[in-house]
Design a protein around this motif. Sequence first.
Motif, PDB file in Angstrom:
ATOM      1  N   ALA A 102      32.876   8.241 -66.219  1.00  0.00           N
ATOM      2  CA  ALA A 102      31.951   9.373 -66.341  1.00  0.00           C
ATOM      3  C   ALA A 102      31.942   9.960 -67.752  1.00  0.00           C
ATOM      4  O   ALA A 102      30.900  10.394 -68.252  1.00  0.00           O
ATOM      5  CB  ALA A 102      32.316  10.458 -65.329  1.00  0.00           C
ATOM      6  N   ASN A 103      33.113   9.974 -68.411  1.00  0.00           N
ATOM      7  CA  ASN A 103      33.229  10.580 -69.733  1.00  0.00           C
ATOM      8  C   ASN A 103      33.120   9.574 -70.878  1.00  0.00           C
ATOM      9  O   ASN A 103      33.349   9.912 -72.035  1.00  0.00           O
ATOM     10  CB  ASN A 103      34.555  11.345 -69.851  1.00  0.00           C
ATOM     11  N   GLY A 104      32.769   8.335 -70.533  1.00  0.00           N
ATOM     12  CA  GLY A 104      32.525   7.341 -71.560  1.00  0.00           C
ATOM     13  C   GLY A 104      33.755   6.849 -72.299  1.00  0.00           C
ATOM     14  O   GLY A 104      33.661   6.424 -73.456  1.00  0.00           O
ATOM     15  N   ILE A 105      34.916   6.887 -71.653  1.00  0.00           N
ATOM     16  CA  ILE A 105      36.141   6.363 -72.275  1.00  0.00           C
ATOM     17  C   ILE A 105      36.100   4.837 -72.156  1.00  0.00           C
ATOM     18  O   ILE A 105      36.029   4.303 -71.050  1.00  0.00           O
ATOM     19  CB  ILE A 105      37.393   6.928 -71.588  1.00  0.00           C
ATOM     20  N   PRO A 106      36.159   4.117 -73.274  1.00  0.00           N
ATOM     21  CA  PRO A 106      35.943   2.665 -73.232  1.00  0.00           C
ATOM     22  C   PRO A 106      37.131   1.807 -72.812  1.00  0.00           C
ATOM     23  O   PRO A 106      36.957   0.645 -72.469  1.00  0.00           O
ATOM     24  CB  PRO A 106      35.551   2.350 -74.680  1.00  0.00           C
ATOM     25  N   THR A 107      38.348   2.372 -72.830  1.00  0.00           N
ATOM     26  CA  THR A 107      39.536   1.575 -72.527  1.00  0.00           C
ATOM     27  C   THR A 107      40.376   2.230 -71.438  1.00  0.00           C
ATOM     28  O   THR A 107      40.779   3.387 -71.567  1.00  0.00           O
ATOM     29  CB  THR A 107      40.405   1.380 -73.788  1.00  0.00           C
ATOM     30  N   PHE A 108      40.638   1.475 -70.381  1.00  0.00           N
ATOM     31  CA  PHE A 108      41.449   1.967 -69.265  1.00  0.00           C
ATOM     32  C   PHE A 108      42.504   0.925 -68.938  1.00  0.00           C
ATOM     33  O   PHE A 108      42.181  -0.226 -68.632  1.00  0.00           O
ATOM     34  CB  PHE A 108      40.573   2.225 -68.035  1.00  0.00           C
ATOM     35  N   ILE A 109      43.776   1.314 -69.012  1.00  0.00           N
ATOM     36  CA  ILE A 109      44.883   0.397 -68.764  1.00  0.00           C
ATOM     37  C   ILE A 109      45.772   0.988 -67.679  1.00  0.00           C
ATOM     38  O   ILE A 109      46.212   2.134 -67.775  1.00  0.00           O
ATOM     39  CB  ILE A 109      45.703   0.161 -70.049  1.00  0.00           C
ATOM     40  N   VAL A 110      46.042   0.193 -66.650  1.00  0.00           N
ATOM     41  CA  VAL A 110      46.822   0.710 -65.526  1.00  0.00           C
ATOM     42  C   VAL A 110      47.920  -0.274 -65.136  1.00  0.00           C
ATOM     43  O   VAL A 110      47.729  -1.491 -65.197  1.00  0.00           O
ATOM     44  CB  VAL A 110      45.900   1.009 -64.314  1.00  0.00           C
ATOM     45  N   SER A 137      35.752  -1.823 -60.040  1.00  0.00           N
ATOM     46  CA  SER A 137      34.379  -1.515 -59.629  1.00  0.00           C
ATOM     47  C   SER A 137      33.717  -0.478 -60.525  1.00  0.00           C
ATOM     48  O   SER A 137      32.486  -0.354 -60.543  1.00  0.00           O
ATOM     49  CB  SER A 137      34.352  -1.033 -58.170  1.00  0.00           C
ATOM     50  N   GLU A 138      34.519   0.255 -61.295  1.00  0.00           N
ATOM     51  CA  GLU A 138      33.955   1.248 -62.224  1.00  0.00           C
ATOM     52  C   GLU A 138      33.342   0.582 -63.458  1.00  0.00           C
ATOM     53  O   GLU A 138      32.587   1.206 -64.199  1.00  0.00           O
ATOM     54  CB  GLU A 138      35.031   2.250 -62.647  1.00  0.00           C
ATOM     55  N   LYS A 139      33.703  -0.679 -63.693  1.00  0.00           N
ATOM     56  CA  LYS A 139      33.130  -1.468 -64.797  1.00  0.00           C
ATOM     57  C   LYS A 139      33.273  -0.772 -66.158  1.00  0.00           C
ATOM     58  O   LYS A 139      32.319  -0.689 -66.944  1.00  0.00           O
ATOM     59  CB  LYS A 139      31.662  -1.810 -64.514  1.00  0.00           C
ATOM     60  N   ILE A 140      34.474  -0.284 -66.413  1.00  0.00           N
ATOM     61  CA  ILE A 140      34.773   0.306 -67.724  1.00  0.00           C
ATOM     62  C   ILE A 140      34.808  -0.843 -68.734  1.00  0.00           C
ATOM     63  O   ILE A 140      35.262  -1.946 -68.434  1.00  0.00           O
ATOM     64  CB  ILE A 140      36.118   1.047 -67.676  1.00  0.00           C
ATOM     65  N   GLU A 141      34.335  -0.571 -69.930  1.00  0.00           N
ATOM     66  CA  GLU A 141      34.179  -1.604 -70.954  1.00  0.00           C
ATOM     67  C   GLU A 141      35.419  -2.476 -71.145  1.00  0.00           C
ATOM     68  O   GLU A 141      35.351  -3.702 -71.155  1.00  0.00           O
ATOM     69  CB  GLU A 141      33.809  -0.940 -72.286  1.00  0.00           C
TER      70      GLU A 141
END
Length: 221
Positions: A102-110, A137-141
């Motif tokens: 939603a906030n346009g953060i391009p990198t998500f690591i979990v 499913s959120e399809k973050i970059e």
Amino acid sequence: MKKTAIILGATGLTGSILLEKLLNDTRYETIKLFSRKEVEGLPAKVIQFVGDILDLEKFKADFIADEVYCCIGTTAKKTPDKVLYKKIDFGIPVAAAKLSKANGIPTFIVVSALGANATSTIFYNKTKGEMEQAVLSEKIEKTHILQPSIIGGKRQETRIGEKIGLVVFKLIQPFFFGKLKKYRITEAEDITQAMMVLANSTSKEQIISSEKIKKLAINKN
């Protein structure tokens, strides 16, 4: 341009090591922590947001960064209530992924786990697998899901049973060859190093196995 990173789970084994690395990395200007309680003694580079992270949506206005590192995780011993367990291990990472999108953060690591499988009959593996599916499913970059084996490292908490188990596991590790190699202990230090390598690379690889974690950590340069 200097970056801003968000850490969820900064007081745990993996998160605390990651925090130290980010503090010493000149590429990062600001580190945001979202947690239930404040961590004392941190420098001005760190901004802390304290509250109920089971309701992460209320932090939406402040959930802005270049990268999100989600190191949240609990255990059956610490959280025997399966409903609460799922709210933590599934709910928090998924809510963080939704906010990142939603906030346009391009990198998500979990950090997930070896054996994660949404169709598993084992509650722990099923929860991790469902979390992975929901995050993807959120399809973050740039989404990277790390699947370590048993995580090794010096924990602040004293868990005699876990310590004994880790010692025994380390003794039998040399016999883990071929397909069994992936079950060798994954050091928290290696996990954090791999996370930072991935964040600062062009890689779009989504599922990072325990063996790949070790390779990334070794070949960090």
